[in-house]
Write an enzyme that holds these catalytic residues in place. Sequence first.
Site, PDB file in Angstrom:
ATOM      1  N   LYS A  40      11.665 -55.772  18.851  1.00 14.30           N
ATOM      2  CA  LYS A  40      10.305 -55.774  19.354  1.00 14.30           C
ATOM      3  C   LYS A  40       9.145 -56.770  18.333  1.00 14.30           C
ATOM      4  O   LYS A  40      10.082 -56.815  17.207  1.00 14.30           O
ATOM      5  CB  LYS A  40      10.076 -54.545  19.666  1.00 14.30           C
ATOM      6  CG  LYS A  40       9.072 -54.208  18.152  1.00 14.30           C
ATOM      7  CD  LYS A  40       9.154 -52.236  18.268  1.00 14.30           C
ATOM      8  CE  LYS A  40       8.993 -51.620  17.264  1.00 14.30           C
ATOM      9  NZ  LYS A  40       8.509 -50.394  17.360  1.00 14.30           N
ATOM     10  N   TYR A 250     -14.640 -72.283   1.574  1.00 19.75           N
ATOM     11  CA  TYR A 250     -16.142 -71.663   2.296  1.00 19.75           C
ATOM     12  C   TYR A 250     -16.379 -70.705   1.615  1.00 19.75           C
ATOM     13  O   TYR A 250     -16.060 -70.238   0.746  1.00 19.75           O
ATOM     14  CB  TYR A 250     -15.176 -70.866   3.513  1.00 19.75           C
ATOM     15  CG  TYR A 250     -14.951 -72.007   4.209  1.00 19.75           C
ATOM     16  CD1 TYR A 250     -15.838 -72.690   5.157  1.00 19.75           C
ATOM     17  CD2 TYR A 250     -13.811 -71.252   5.395  1.00 19.75           C
ATOM     18  CE1 TYR A 250     -15.452 -73.538   6.253  1.00 19.75           C
ATOM     19  CE2 TYR A 250     -13.215 -72.975   6.070  1.00 19.75           C
ATOM     20  CZ  TYR A 250     -13.954 -73.131   7.130  1.00 19.75           C
ATOM     21  OH  TYR A 250     -14.133 -74.077   7.687  1.00 19.75           O
TER      22      TYR A 250
HETATM   23  C1  LIG Z   1       9.884 -49.441  16.065  1.00 13.48           C
HETATM   24  C2  LIG Z   1      10.706 -48.772  16.321  1.00 13.48           C
HETATM   25  C3  LIG Z   1      12.140 -48.531  16.080  1.00 13.48           C
HETATM   26  C4  LIG Z   1      12.029 -48.933  14.662  1.00 13.48           C
HETATM   27  O1  LIG Z   1      11.145 -48.104  13.127  1.00 13.48           O
HETATM   28  P1  LIG Z   1      11.651 -48.792  12.223  1.00 13.48           P
HETATM   29  O2  LIG Z   1      10.924 -47.818  11.680  1.00 13.48           O
HETATM   30  O3  LIG Z   1      10.962 -50.477  12.139  1.00 13.48           O
HETATM   31  O4  LIG Z   1      12.693 -49.023  11.799  1.00 13.48           O
HETATM   32  C5  LIG Z   1      12.129 -47.372  16.381  1.00 13.48           C
HETATM   33  N1  LIG Z   1      12.295 -46.559  16.799  1.00 13.48           N
HETATM   34  C6  LIG Z   1      10.812 -46.505  18.349  1.00 13.48           C
HETATM   35  C7  LIG Z   1      10.776 -46.317  19.257  1.00 13.48           C
HETATM   36  C8  LIG Z   1       9.385 -47.566  17.586  1.00 13.48           C
HETATM   37  O5  LIG Z   1       9.063 -47.535  18.236  1.00 13.48           O
END
Ligand SMILES: *Cc1c(COP(=O)(O)O)cnc(C)c1O
Length: 346
Positions: A40, A250
């Site tokens: 993701k 800045y």
């Molecule tokens: C993002 C996510 C993961 C991965 O988690 P990490 O902590 O990045 O390893 C796994 N399961 C779900 C449901 C997630 O949302």
Amino acid sequence: MIPDLPPPTLRLRIDEAALASNWHTLDQMSGSAKAGAAVKADGYGLGVERVIPVLRKAGAEDFFVAHWCEVPAVLAHIPAAMLSVLHGPLTAKDARYARETGVRPVINSLHQARLWLESGGGRCDLMVDSGINRLGIATHEIADPLIARLEIDTLMSHLASADEDSPMNARQLAAFRQVVQHLPARRTSLANSAGIALGEDYAFGLTRPGLALYGGIPRPELEGVIRQVAFPQAAVLQLRNLNAGDSVGYNATFTASEPMRVAVVSLGYADGFLRCRGPDSALLHEGRELPILGKVSMDMIVVDCANAPDLRDGDWLNVAQHLPDSSRDSGLSQYELLTLTGRRFR
Ligand SMILES: *Cc1c(COP(=O)(O)O)cnc(C)c1O
């Protein structure tokens, strides 16, 4: 016709061998379970087009995104049957999109279960909430007749505090074990990256690492075995000489107390290098530290070149990105450091 682009002034080197090695390490630590891959947020900012082929070649067969809008870029690299969408269907259009693409929705509520069944249903994943109170059906809802009608591929839950030695981990494990006994599914899944490090009890049939694939180290057990994957670099745009009394950037928050040579670097907060990463921090040139001066701008940072008198326009500087250290120094989480990576990196 628009000509080819000139060379970039920001680049992200991806160590593909380290990425593959991290997946193998996490797959091995998962014991008899198989490791999948959370991709993701554009592969945690690294680019799905770069990370998915490497993870696929390493052996990953189960990929996770959060949004439906993330599906097309992923399907350019893997078959739809390997992909699940964690947010699940919010509308009938989402459900139809899932059916037409063949991507599995993760069902997170009775409402989503109904939507999915009304759209014609088919194989789906089911998220059960075991204590994080984010997405997922409540444990008391698993007996609902709607749930009995689902064709469940992966039955999953998600840990809230796996990166800590919290009693919550064992509580969630016990709750998920109960659920698994009462709901038929092709396979079961609980652990994210940190959950894998909690031991094989937490692995079930499939693990879902994200962060650690990309070099994140959420628990000490992963130190020394997880390798850095992302190496950001930014080019020097210009060198300048300051006189005593000249200020930088800045709000003139840095003033030179003596003549000094500085470099203006093509990296700013729009690239994910937030202002909180500036103070008491440095960019690197061939291992030498170039301290950051003044405020980080949207597109630029100014650094002190006293340690690199031979620096020239166009030279590349490294952004230190050992995730646990950068996280400690900046106050940003390792997840934020990765997913903030801007779109101007080549
Ligand atoms: C993002 C996510 C993961 C991965 O988690 P990490 O902590 O990045 O390893 C796994 N399961 C779900 C449901 C997630 O949302």
